[in-house]
Design a protein around this motif. Sequence first.
Motif, PDB file in Angstrom:
ATOM      1  N   PHE A 146     -17.557  24.365 -64.988  1.00  0.00           N
ATOM      2  CA  PHE A 146     -17.108  23.483 -66.072  1.00  0.00           C
ATOM      3  C   PHE A 146     -18.111  23.557 -67.218  1.00  0.00           C
ATOM      4  CE2 PHE A 146     -14.676  21.753 -62.571  1.00  0.00           C
ATOM      5  CZ  PHE A 146     -13.475  21.410 -63.168  1.00  0.00           C
ATOM      6  N   THR A 147     -17.783  22.865 -68.300  1.00  0.00           N
ATOM      7  CA  THR A 147     -18.699  22.822 -69.453  1.00  0.00           C
ATOM      8  C   THR A 147     -18.951  21.360 -69.818  1.00  0.00           C
ATOM      9  OG1 THR A 147     -16.976  22.668 -71.102  1.00  0.00           O
ATOM     10  CG2 THR A 147     -17.609  24.903 -70.417  1.00  0.00           C
ATOM     11  N   THR A 148     -19.902  21.179 -70.702  1.00  0.00           N
ATOM     12  CA  THR A 148     -20.170  19.804 -71.140  1.00  0.00           C
ATOM     13  C   THR A 148     -19.086  19.316 -72.121  1.00  0.00           C
ATOM     14  OG1 THR A 148     -21.727  20.678 -72.772  1.00  0.00           O
ATOM     15  CG2 THR A 148     -22.657  19.853 -70.714  1.00  0.00           C
ATOM     16  N   ASP A 149     -18.270  20.214 -72.669  1.00  0.00           N
ATOM     17  CA  ASP A 149     -17.114  19.741 -73.453  1.00  0.00           C
ATOM     18  C   ASP A 149     -16.130  19.018 -72.528  1.00  0.00           C
ATOM     19  OD1 ASP A 149     -18.016  20.645 -75.861  1.00  0.00           O
ATOM     20  OD2 ASP A 149     -16.823  22.493 -75.861  1.00  0.00           O
ATOM     21  N   THR A 150     -15.890  19.616 -71.376  1.00  0.00           N
ATOM     22  CA  THR A 150     -15.001  18.959 -70.411  1.00  0.00           C
ATOM     23  C   THR A 150     -15.629  17.645 -69.943  1.00  0.00           C
ATOM     24  OG1 THR A 150     -14.180  21.098 -69.748  1.00  0.00           O
ATOM     25  CG2 THR A 150     -13.728  19.284 -68.257  1.00  0.00           C
ATOM     26  N   ALA A 151     -16.941  17.663 -69.731  1.00  0.00           N
ATOM     27  CA  ALA A 151     -17.630  16.422 -69.353  1.00  0.00           C
ATOM     28  C   ALA A 151     -17.433  15.359 -70.436  1.00  0.00           C
ATOM     29  CB  ALA A 151     -19.119  16.686 -69.134  1.00  0.00           C
ATOM     30  N   ALA A 152     -17.441  15.782 -71.698  1.00  0.00           N
ATOM     31  CA  ALA A 152     -17.265  14.824 -72.802  1.00  0.00           C
ATOM     32  C   ALA A 152     -15.889  14.173 -72.725  1.00  0.00           C
ATOM     33  CB  ALA A 152     -17.456  15.531 -74.143  1.00  0.00           C
ATOM     34  N   ALA A 153     -14.859  14.985 -72.492  1.00  0.00           N
ATOM     35  CA  ALA A 153     -13.499  14.428 -72.407  1.00  0.00           C
ATOM     36  C   ALA A 153     -13.367  13.522 -71.182  1.00  0.00           C
ATOM     37  CB  ALA A 153     -12.486  15.565 -72.364  1.00  0.00           C
ATOM     38  N   LEU A 154     -13.991  13.936 -70.086  1.00  0.00           N
ATOM     39  CA  LEU A 154     -13.927  13.146 -68.848  1.00  0.00           C
ATOM     40  C   LEU A 154     -14.628  11.795 -69.018  1.00  0.00           C
ATOM     41  CD1 LEU A 154     -13.393  13.023 -65.740  1.00  0.00           C
ATOM     42  CD2 LEU A 154     -15.576  14.205 -65.435  1.00  0.00           C
ATOM     43  N   ARG A 155     -15.852  11.828 -69.513  1.00  0.00           N
ATOM     44  CA  ARG A 155     -16.590  10.559 -69.672  1.00  0.00           C
ATOM     45  C   ARG A 155     -15.929   9.674 -70.735  1.00  0.00           C
ATOM     46  NH1 ARG A 155     -18.334  11.435 -65.102  1.00  0.00           N
ATOM     47  NH2 ARG A 155     -20.347  12.423 -64.755  1.00  0.00           N
ATOM     48  N   ALA A 156     -15.382  10.280 -71.780  1.00  0.00           N
ATOM     49  CA  ALA A 156     -14.713   9.470 -72.816  1.00  0.00           C
ATOM     50  C   ALA A 156     -13.531   8.734 -72.198  1.00  0.00           C
ATOM     51  CB  ALA A 156     -14.254  10.364 -73.968  1.00  0.00           C
ATOM     52  N   ALA A 157     -12.794   9.414 -71.317  1.00  0.00           N
ATOM     53  CA  ALA A 157     -11.650   8.760 -70.660  1.00  0.00           C
ATOM     54  C   ALA A 157     -12.134   7.658 -69.717  1.00  0.00           C
ATOM     55  CB  ALA A 157     -10.827   9.797 -69.908  1.00  0.00           C
ATOM     56  N   GLU A 158     -13.161   7.963 -68.940  1.00  0.00           N
ATOM     57  CA  GLU A 158     -13.669   6.964 -67.980  1.00  0.00           C
ATOM     58  C   GLU A 158     -14.219   5.731 -68.688  1.00  0.00           C
ATOM     59  OE1 GLU A 158     -15.688   8.902 -64.222  1.00  0.00           O
ATOM     60  OE2 GLU A 158     -16.080  10.129 -65.980  1.00  0.00           O
ATOM     61  N   MET A 159     -14.839   5.937 -69.839  1.00  0.00           N
ATOM     62  CA  MET A 159     -15.501   4.834 -70.539  1.00  0.00           C
ATOM     63  C   MET A 159     -14.578   4.132 -71.531  1.00  0.00           C
ATOM     64  SD  MET A 159     -18.440   4.947 -69.170  1.00  0.00           S
ATOM     65  CE  MET A 159     -19.402   3.855 -70.191  1.00  0.00           C
ATOM     66  N   GLY A 160     -13.357   4.627 -71.668  1.00  0.00           N
ATOM     67  CA  GLY A 160     -12.429   3.981 -72.614  1.00  0.00           C
ATOM     68  C   GLY A 160     -12.863   4.159 -74.064  1.00  0.00           C
ATOM     69  N   CYS A 161     -13.393   5.329 -74.389  1.00  0.00           N
ATOM     70  CA  CYS A 161     -13.815   5.574 -75.779  1.00  0.00           C
ATOM     71  C   CYS A 161     -12.581   5.764 -76.657  1.00  0.00           C
ATOM     72  CB  CYS A 161     -14.683   6.836 -75.858  1.00  0.00           C
ATOM     73  SG  CYS A 161     -16.277   6.590 -75.046  1.00  0.00           S
ATOM     74  N   ASP A 162     -12.682   5.357 -77.928  1.00  0.00           N
ATOM     75  CA  ASP A 162     -11.510   5.568 -78.780  1.00  0.00           C
ATOM     76  C   ASP A 162     -11.616   6.819 -79.637  1.00  0.00           C
ATOM     77  OD1 ASP A 162     -12.086   2.318 -80.264  1.00  0.00           O
ATOM     78  OD2 ASP A 162     -13.335   4.098 -80.318  1.00  0.00           O
ATOM     79  N   VAL A 163     -12.693   7.582 -79.489  1.00  0.00           N
ATOM     80  CA  VAL A 163     -12.770   8.871 -80.190  1.00  0.00           C
ATOM     81  C   VAL A 163     -13.820   9.756 -79.509  1.00  0.00           C
ATOM     82  CG1 VAL A 163     -14.566   8.181 -81.863  1.00  0.00           C
ATOM     83  CG2 VAL A 163     -12.879   9.891 -82.527  1.00  0.00           C
ATOM     84  N   ILE A 164     -13.592  11.069 -79.596  1.00  0.00           N
ATOM     85  CA  ILE A 164     -14.614  12.048 -79.210  1.00  0.00           C
ATOM     86  C   ILE A 164     -15.055  12.736 -80.490  1.00  0.00           C
ATOM     87  CG2 ILE A 164     -15.084  14.214 -77.973  1.00  0.00           C
ATOM     88  CD1 ILE A 164     -12.777  13.368 -76.024  1.00  0.00           C
ATOM     89  N   LEU A 165     -16.333  12.647 -80.796  1.00  0.00           N
ATOM     90  CA  LEU A 165     -16.877  13.313 -81.988  1.00  0.00           C
ATOM     91  C   LEU A 165     -17.531  14.599 -81.523  1.00  0.00           C
ATOM     92  CD1 LEU A 165     -18.610  10.136 -83.481  1.00  0.00           C
ATOM     93  CD2 LEU A 165     -16.340  11.031 -84.052  1.00  0.00           C
ATOM     94  N   LYS A 166     -16.887  15.703 -81.827  1.00  0.00           N
ATOM     95  CA  LYS A 166     -17.406  16.998 -81.359  1.00  0.00           C
ATOM     96  C   LYS A 166     -18.238  17.618 -82.482  1.00  0.00           C
ATOM     97  CE  LYS A 166     -17.479  21.311 -79.690  1.00  0.00           C
ATOM     98  NZ  LYS A 166     -18.445  21.774 -78.736  1.00  0.00           N
TER      99      LYS A 166
END
Length: 245
Positions: A146-166
């Motif tokens: 996996f990559t840390t981009d996938t980790a970003a999407a995963l953690r954003a979903a788990e944490m209820g974030c309203d945006v991912i800033l890439k």
Amino acid sequence: MAAEPAHAPLYRRALLKLSGEALLGGTTYGIDPAAAMRFAREIHAASLSGTQMCVVIGGGNIFRGLAGAAYGMDRVKADYIGMLATVMNALALANALNQAGAQAAIHSAIPVEAAGVQPFQRDRALRDLSSGKIVIFAGGTGNPFFTTDTAAALRAAEMGCDVILKATQVDGIYSADPKLDPDAARYERLTYDEALTRDLKVMDAAAFALARDSRIPIVVFCIEAEGSIGAVLGGKADSTFVTAD
Ligand code: UDP
């Protein structure tokens, strides 16, 4: 007592994906403490403006599993080295955040007890955010391949974030490589499905698919200029929005 922000922030809880390369700053390998300090100041300012800040940090400034595998290493072992590289970067960013006056907590898919890097635990991470801490997620997803981009999407979903800033080195997603093609045009908006079918390399497919399934918009922006984190959080940065429609 800290002054109340003048306006309600655009985002209540944001996840910033910082690549390891961003920490290179003026160097070609490893961590430039000055670059870490710059990001720390901007992340701290964003948090003081009322957006709860999560950060997923990459490791490409130190080691990438694919590069190790290309030299004949076992891919799984190489990926663990890459994940450990993200833990080192997380320690550097947490240190810089502390020096900038912020409180930071590292939550890692690969904990390192002696260094105070605690295991990722969603509820504790949510409590840390609520208490004003900046939460850094290290260790990627904890899984090779996996990559840390996938980790970003995963953690954003788990944490209820309203945006991912890439954060990247260009100000969005282009129709072609803007460094090679003078006719390349920046997309203002794209759908997740367009990003997936066009096989855009800005994030991997697993990251786009996860963000799509949890309907979290991704904003691709350029991190190079000082103040870019505040600008993108304020909706004032050139960028590409990836959303459902
Ligand atoms: N990695 C992994 N699983 C993950 C996240 C990362 O195995 O869930 C490894 C992989 O080897 C990757 C390295 O960690 O090359 C560094 O992460 P990445 O390449 O995403 O960092 P960035 O490009 O953002 O600096």
